[in-house]
Enzyme design. Structure first.
Site, PDB file in Angstrom:
ATOM      1  N   ASP A   1      -5.597  -0.087  -1.721  1.00 54.30           N
ATOM      2  CA  ASP A   1      -6.446  -1.031  -2.418  1.00 54.30           C
ATOM      3  C   ASP A   1      -7.825  -1.392  -1.712  1.00 54.30           C
ATOM      4  O   ASP A   1      -8.061  -1.375  -0.562  1.00 54.30           O
ATOM      5  CB  ASP A   1      -5.732  -2.463  -2.961  1.00 54.30           C
ATOM      6  CG  ASP A   1      -5.686  -3.316  -1.670  1.00 54.30           C
ATOM      7  OD1 ASP A   1      -5.237  -2.815  -0.465  1.00 54.30           O
ATOM      8  OD2 ASP A   1      -5.914  -4.221  -1.980  1.00 54.30           O
TER       9      ASP A   1
ATOM     10  N   LYS B   1      -6.453   7.904  10.514  1.00 53.16           N
ATOM     11  CA  LYS B   1      -7.878   7.822  10.979  1.00 53.16           C
ATOM     12  C   LYS B   1      -7.864   7.942  12.374  1.00 53.16           C
ATOM     13  O   LYS B   1      -8.062   6.708  13.147  1.00 53.16           O
ATOM     14  CB  LYS B   1      -8.744   6.648  10.567  1.00 53.16           C
ATOM     15  CG  LYS B   1      -8.783   6.559   8.922  1.00 53.16           C
ATOM     16  CD  LYS B   1      -9.723   5.350   8.774  1.00 53.16           C
ATOM     17  CE  LYS B   1      -9.888   4.937   7.372  1.00 53.16           C
ATOM     18  NZ  LYS B   1     -10.341   3.694   7.119  1.00 53.16           N
TER      19      LYS B   1
ATOM     20  N   GLY C   1       0.823  -1.408  -0.038  1.00 55.03           N
ATOM     21  CA  GLY C   1       0.000  -0.078   0.073  1.00 55.03           C
ATOM     22  C   GLY C   1       0.738   1.304   0.102  1.00 55.03           C
ATOM     23  O   GLY C   1       0.296   2.315  -0.594  1.00 55.03           O
TER      24      GLY C   1
ATOM     25  N   PHE D   1     -13.774   4.112   4.193  1.00 54.95           N
ATOM     26  CA  PHE D   1     -12.858   3.258   3.474  1.00 54.95           C
ATOM     27  C   PHE D   1     -12.178   3.831   2.413  1.00 54.95           C
ATOM     28  O   PHE D   1     -13.186   4.023   1.239  1.00 54.95           O
ATOM     29  CB  PHE D   1     -13.248   1.700   3.072  1.00 54.95           C
ATOM     30  CG  PHE D   1     -12.468   0.641   2.879  1.00 54.95           C
ATOM     31  CD1 PHE D   1     -11.506   0.360   3.685  1.00 54.95           C
ATOM     32  CD2 PHE D   1     -12.085   0.573   1.335  1.00 54.95           C
ATOM     33  CE1 PHE D   1     -10.462  -0.640   3.423  1.00 54.95           C
ATOM     34  CE2 PHE D   1     -11.130  -0.464   1.021  1.00 54.95           C
ATOM     35  CZ  PHE D   1     -10.144  -1.060   2.046  1.00 54.95           C
ATOM     36  N   VAL D   2     -10.866   4.067   2.027  1.00 56.00           N
ATOM     37  CA  VAL D   2     -10.615   4.747   0.886  1.00 56.00           C
ATOM     38  C   VAL D   2      -9.690   4.217   0.212  1.00 56.00           C
ATOM     39  O   VAL D   2      -9.041   2.848   0.623  1.00 56.00           O
ATOM     40  CB  VAL D   2      -9.689   6.190   1.483  1.00 56.00           C
ATOM     41  CG1 VAL D   2     -10.852   7.207   2.134  1.00 56.00           C
ATOM     42  CG2 VAL D   2      -8.657   5.906   2.549  1.00 56.00           C
TER      43      VAL D   2
ATOM     44  N   ASP E   1      -4.974   2.934  11.014  1.00 56.74           N
ATOM     45  CA  ASP E   1      -6.435   3.008  11.245  1.00 56.74           C
ATOM     46  C   ASP E   1      -6.598   2.493  12.793  1.00 56.74           C
ATOM     47  O   ASP E   1      -6.340   3.512  13.566  1.00 56.74           O
ATOM     48  CB  ASP E   1      -6.734   1.632  10.343  1.00 56.74           C
ATOM     49  CG  ASP E   1      -8.556   1.690  10.100  1.00 56.74           C
ATOM     50  OD1 ASP E   1      -8.907   2.732  10.311  1.00 56.74           O
ATOM     51  OD2 ASP E   1      -8.855   0.415  10.379  1.00 56.74           O
TER      52      ASP E   1
ATOM     53  N   ARG F   1      -4.942   0.783  -6.840  1.00 61.57           N
ATOM     54  CA  ARG F   1      -3.962   1.070  -6.368  1.00 61.57           C
ATOM     55  C   ARG F   1      -3.493   2.223  -7.330  1.00 61.57           C
ATOM     56  O   ARG F   1      -2.617   3.269  -7.068  1.00 61.57           O
ATOM     57  CB  ARG F   1      -2.737  -0.222  -6.251  1.00 61.57           C
ATOM     58  CG  ARG F   1      -3.316  -0.926  -4.938  1.00 61.57           C
ATOM     59  CD  ARG F   1      -1.801  -1.653  -4.780  1.00 61.57           C
ATOM     60  NE  ARG F   1      -2.262  -3.070  -4.156  1.00 61.57           N
ATOM     61  CZ  ARG F   1      -2.148  -3.123  -2.732  1.00 61.57           C
ATOM     62  NH1 ARG F   1      -2.090  -2.025  -2.021  1.00 61.57           N
ATOM     63  NH2 ARG F   1      -2.428  -4.088  -1.997  1.00 61.57           N
TER      64      ARG F   1
ATOM     65  N   GLU G   1       4.084   4.190   5.936  1.00 58.40           N
ATOM     66  CA  GLU G   1       2.854   3.278   5.920  1.00 58.40           C
ATOM     67  C   GLU G   1       1.899   4.131   4.933  1.00 58.40           C
ATOM     68  O   GLU G   1       1.781   5.332   5.115  1.00 58.40           O
ATOM     69  CB  GLU G   1       2.359   3.200   7.140  1.00 58.40           C
ATOM     70  CG  GLU G   1       1.256   2.195   7.424  1.00 58.40           C
ATOM     71  CD  GLU G   1       1.233   1.012   6.711  1.00 58.40           C
ATOM     72  OE1 GLU G   1       1.506   0.913   5.489  1.00 58.40           O
ATOM     73  OE2 GLU G   1       1.113   0.124   7.319  1.00 58.40           O
ATOM     74  N   ASP G   2       0.964   3.668   4.339  1.00 62.01           N
ATOM     75  CA  ASP G   2       0.003   4.361   3.606  1.00 62.01           C
ATOM     76  C   ASP G   2      -1.297   5.044   4.574  1.00 62.01           C
ATOM     77  O   ASP G   2      -1.571   5.995   4.525  1.00 62.01           O
ATOM     78  CB  ASP G   2      -0.651   3.410   2.647  1.00 62.01           C
ATOM     79  CG  ASP G   2      -1.267   1.943   3.078  1.00 62.01           C
ATOM     80  OD1 ASP G   2      -1.178   1.818   4.496  1.00 62.01           O
ATOM     81  OD2 ASP G   2      -1.869   1.376   2.586  1.00 62.01           O
TER      82      ASP G   2
HETATM   83  P1  5GP Z   1      -4.376  -0.812  11.247  1.00 67.37           P
HETATM   84  O1  5GP Z   1      -3.636  -2.067  11.866  1.00 67.37           O
HETATM   85  O2  5GP Z   1      -3.907   0.320  11.935  1.00 67.37           O
HETATM   86  O3  5GP Z   1      -5.784  -0.932  11.840  1.00 67.37           O
HETATM   87  O4  5GP Z   1      -4.714  -1.188   9.716  1.00 67.37           O
HETATM   88  C1  5GP Z   1      -3.537  -0.582   8.849  1.00 67.37           C
HETATM   89  C2  5GP Z   1      -3.819  -1.246   7.643  1.00 67.37           C
HETATM   90  O5  5GP Z   1      -5.449  -1.407   7.553  1.00 67.37           O
HETATM   91  C3  5GP Z   1      -3.358  -0.256   6.573  1.00 67.37           C
HETATM   92  O6  5GP Z   1      -2.046  -0.644   6.114  1.00 67.37           O
HETATM   93  C4  5GP Z   1      -4.108  -0.843   5.312  1.00 67.37           C
HETATM   94  O7  5GP Z   1      -3.503  -1.893   4.688  1.00 67.37           O
HETATM   95  C5  5GP Z   1      -5.660  -1.361   5.992  1.00 67.37           C
HETATM   96  N1  5GP Z   1      -6.504  -0.037   5.944  1.00 67.37           N
HETATM   97  C6  5GP Z   1      -7.000   0.667   6.904  1.00 67.37           C
HETATM   98  N2  5GP Z   1      -7.900   1.586   6.639  1.00 67.37           N
HETATM   99  C7  5GP Z   1      -7.913   1.467   5.178  1.00 67.37           C
HETATM  100  C8  5GP Z   1      -8.704   2.235   4.303  1.00 67.37           C
HETATM  101  O8  5GP Z   1      -9.544   3.267   4.468  1.00 67.37           O
HETATM  102  N3  5GP Z   1      -8.451   1.780   2.795  1.00 67.37           N
HETATM  103  C9  5GP Z   1      -7.715   0.667   2.477  1.00 67.37           C
HETATM  104  N4  5GP Z   1      -7.455   0.686   1.280  1.00 67.37           N
HETATM  105  N5  5GP Z   1      -6.838  -0.041   3.588  1.00 67.37           N
HETATM  106  C10 5GP Z   1      -7.181   0.451   4.896  1.00 67.37           C
END
Ligand code: 5GP
Length: 187
Positions: free
Chosen positions: A164, A136, A49, A157-158, A108, A170, A104-105
């Protein structure tokens, strides 16, 4: 909007345009350049990502730097991570004594990065900082210090600019909110 017109039809709305992203990435690169003056940081891009963001960011940093990549798989559904993280591709080089920036992208829940940060800290890096394009904050489940973030976004969700859904979108140059009908159609 012309080149990826078909992919854009699956979006509810555009959240961040390529121009907004480019400006924010440039500012972030300048800040990292100032903060790491005299150092040679190792930037670790998290596959897949963060690849588009990573490629743009490194070109805005005016310092000698090293590029590394890691791939992690998080057990969970395609739209939510569980925080149980497995390293699928590890670093190729030792990071002992290095100043590390994890790129990181999106952050969340924070579960993925807080786990990864713990793993990297056991490897005796001089410092480990987190860089994310999107954050977020409302969704955070664990405390996580994010040193560099370009945009705080609402809970939606973006996709696009590397992000992706089911490996699609992507290659969109802008970031948009995926239309909810896409999840329901594909279930
Ligand atoms: P976390 O462990 O912080 O909950 O999740 C991080 C990962 O969840 C990100 O690297 C990504 O892969 C995925 N993710 C979380 N929110 C989104 C979103 O809005 N869109 C997409 N495409 N991936 C997300």
């Amino acid at each position: 909007m012309d080149t990826n017109a078909r992919l854009y039809q699956d979006l509810d709305r555009i959240l961040l345009t390529r121009d907004q992203i480019q400006e924010a990435v440039k500012k972030l690169g300048e800040k990292i350049t100032r903060d790491y003056e005299g150092k040679k940081p190792v930037l670790i891009g998290i596959l897949r990502g963060a690849v588009v963001f990573f490629a743009d960011l490194v070109r805005e940093i005016d310092l000698p730097l090293e590029m590394e990549f890691m791939a992690i798989s998080s057990y969970g559904s395609s739209t939510k991570s569980s925080g149980v993280v497995r390293i699928v591709k590890d670093l190729d080089r030792d990071i002992t004594g290095k100043d590390v920036l994890v790129v990181e992208d999106i952050v969340d829940s924070g579960l993925t990065l807080s786990h990864l940060k713990q793993v990297l800290e056991t490897r005796n890096a001089a410092s480990v900082s987190i860089v994310t394009l999107l954050d977020k904050p409302a969704r955070r489940k664990v405390p996580l210090e994010v040193q560099y973030s370009c945009f705080s976004i609402p809970d939606a969700f973006v996709v696009g600019y590397g992000l992706d859904y089911d490996e699609k979108y992507r290659n969109l140059p802008d970031i948009g909110v995926l239309h909810p009908r896409i999840y329901t159609d594909e279930d």
